[in-house]
Design an enzyme around this catalytic site. Structure first.
Site, PDB file in Angstrom:
ATOM      1  CD  GLU A  15      34.180 -22.718  32.152  1.00 53.15           C
ATOM      2  OE1 GLU A  15      34.089 -23.038  30.938  1.00 53.15           O
ATOM      3  OE2 GLU A  15      34.354 -21.547  32.539  1.00 53.15           O
ATOM      4  CD  GLU A  58      37.662 -18.760  27.868  1.00 54.03           C
ATOM      5  OE1 GLU A  58      37.505 -18.051  26.857  1.00 54.03           O
ATOM      6  OE2 GLU A  58      37.014 -19.802  28.081  1.00 54.03           O
TER       7      GLU A  58
END
Length: 561
Positions: free
Chosen positions: A437, A332
């Site tokens: 995810e 991220e």
């Protein structure tokens, strides 16, 4: 090897474009689909059909080569720009594209569609001065009625707009394209030939083909509870071929106290996965979000943090190198910058360089959220993602083929056309794309949305694998469970099982033709082929067959009976 033939896509009323042009051009190409329902899409008739939005000022512009476009000037509000009124049809997918430029520097620009009840963000791009950048996006009309397309930006720079397209597709057209794309990207037609011991064809040979294992990686996140729960183990291993450990390999899990490393749990999970032929993604080496660091990391000095990160990457990668198929190196780092704040702008790129040196065969993934989920997130638009990817590649990471794109996919209400547009743009990087995810927020349409998302990403030829973020815990899953605590499927689990069945070849049984040939269209994967002929050759032969996109289409698969 099997002899494979490629077949042309099914005839569809309008082809859904999967590739995109270069990102910044001196002159923009003509609008896709001729502009679709947009009138005067290339501004060849000046500003006819267009108007100002938000009390802005719109003028006509022209390049030295004579190309005409619209310019939104004297902007004091984000929404002041050029717009066009359109009429949307209910339950219709719209693909959107536009070429944009700003008068100076660079700026984030978003496309917005105003309906009677909402403002729908439909795509974004970082536009620059001096060249044209394409914004690709889309939306699904919530209801039939009038709407207005416009562009917004927080900058006060002039916005230039050209060659806009808004193309409708019915649900049937969209589904037909899925079918055609899957046929091309996920299947091959295999031609088998039965021969006897003298090499002569065996007409009438009986052939049976059974699908043993899917060639497309589909999996779920896994929690440590699987180690001691036989029901969880049986349910998981009967479905999935790839996994990611939810939290157990992360730094805050393996080194809760500085200097006291404990890999016993991820070690056991890795042994379990590998014993069942399940591939593992390494998640993650570092996480750029400040709140996700081990508690003791926050107070380290510059030198101490350098030492700690060097120990961490060496520790986790030397332990698992060669045993995982990919690493989420810095998680991220489009949205967060803990390590960049400590070490400088090239911190992530340096971590990727070191990671590649330590495990050169694994994919090095950028892993982040909102690139496919949220058209309104300027930090994660596809262009921003690709910019970060290219920065990492440029900084000493010469083995570009081992880089990969990881798109998390934490959805609320998905925009199916936007997912496709984002994947189209990401495919320009020519590296594997994984959905890493996937989950959907709880709600009455959770299972419906999950199926729509999975169908969309599976059909896209640039996607190499899918992992659901559905690690099971007795107290509940992160956002979305597939089963209850007795491992009975929830509606979401039923969706997954339905698609696993649908994306698997049913057993084929038939008879070879007069020349000994038998053809079958197969999903990529591993197969058991059984061939027999009770008269010509009183024997039964069983052989394995692997079919994938790399299979040489010019070779013939021969079975001797």
């Amino acid at each position: 090897m099997a002899k494979i033939f490629f077949f042309s896509s099914l005839s569809v009323k309008k082809e859904v474009v999967y590739s995109v042009p270069e990102s910044c051009l001196a002159e923009p190409p003509e609008p896709q689909y001729g502009g679709g329902i947009i009138r005067n899409a290339n501004f060849s008739a000046g500003l006819q059909g267009w108007s100002s939005f938000g009390y802005g000022v719109v003028a006509e512009g022209a390049s030295a080569a004579g190309n005409r476009y619209a310019v939104a000037r004297n902007r004091t509000r984000p929404y002041q720009s050029v717009s066009q009124k359109v009429y949307l049809q209910n339950d219709t997918h719209y693909t959107l594209s536009a070429w944009l430029q700003v008068s100076n520097a660079s700026a984030d620009i978003r496309a917005v569609v105003k309906t009677n009840g909402d403002f729908i963000h439909s795509g974004g791009v970082e536009a620059r001065s001096g060249c044209w950048s394409i914004l690709k996006g889309g939306l699904t009309a919530p209801a039939s009625g009038p709407a207005e397309l416009y562009f917004e930006s927080n900058t006060t720079a002039d916005i230039w707009v050209d060659n806009v397209s808004l193309q409708p597709f019915s649900q049937e057209e969209w589904a037909a394209h899925h079918h055609a794309a899957i046929k091309t990207a996920r299947k091959k037609t295999v031609r088998l030939r039965a021969r006897d011991s003298a090499g002569k064809p065996v007409p009438g040979a009986q052939v049976r083909i059974e699908h043993v294992r899917s060639g497309f990686p589909l999996g779920s996140a896994m929690s440590a509870e699987i180690l001691h729960n036989p029901a969880y183990q049986q349910w998981f291993t009967s479905r999935f071929t790839v996994t990611t450990f939810e939290n157990e390999m992360k730094w805050y899990s393996t080194e809760r106290v500085q200097g006291r490393e404990d890999y016993s749990v991820p070690d056991a999970m890795l042994r379990f996965a590998r014993s069942h032929g399940i591939a593992v993604r390494g998640h993650n080496i570092f996480w750029d979000q400040p709140s996700q660091q081990p508690g003791w990391v926050q107070s380290l000095s510059y030198a101490q943090l350098q030492q700690a990160t060097a120990r961490r990457i060496k520790s986790v990668m030397s332990r698992y190198a060669g045993q995982v198929i990919a690493w989420d190196v810095v998680n991220e780092n489009l949205h967060f910058s803990f390590f960049e704040g400590k070490f400088g702008w090239d911190a992530s790129a340096e971590f990727y360089r070191k990671a590649h040196q330590m495990d050169g065969q694994a994919l090095m993934n950028m892993n982040d959220f909102n690139t496919v989920e949220q058209p309104g997130d300027p930090n994660a638009v596809p262009g921003k993602y690709l910019g970060k990817l290219w920065q990492i590649k440029k900084f000493g990471n010469s083995n570009d083929a081992r880089m990969a794109i990881g798109l998390e996919g934490h959805f609320t209400v998905p925009s199916i056309p936007y997912i496709r547009a984002a994947l189209d743009t990401m495919s320009k990087a020519n590296v594997p794309i994984w959905l890493t995810e996937i989950d959907v927020a709880p709600g009455p349409n959770q299972a419906v949305y999950l199926e729509q998302i999975l169908r969309e990403v599976y059909a896209h030829p640039a996607v190499h694998g899918i992992i659901l973020w559905t690690a099971w815990h007795p107290q509940g899953c992160y956002e979305m469970c597939l089963t209850d605590n007795s491992f009975r499927n929830l509606p979401t689990g039923n969706v997954v099982d339905k698609l696993i069945r649908e994306w698997k070849t049913s057993s084929h049984a038939g008879v070879a033709d007069a020349d000994g040939y038998y053809e079958a269209e197969l999903f990529h994967g591993d197969y058991k082929v059984t061939v027999s002929h009770p008269v010509v050759a009183n024997s039964t032969v069983v052989q394995s067959l692997s079919v994938d996109k790399e299979t040489d289409p010019d070779n013939e698969y021969t079975i001797h009976v």
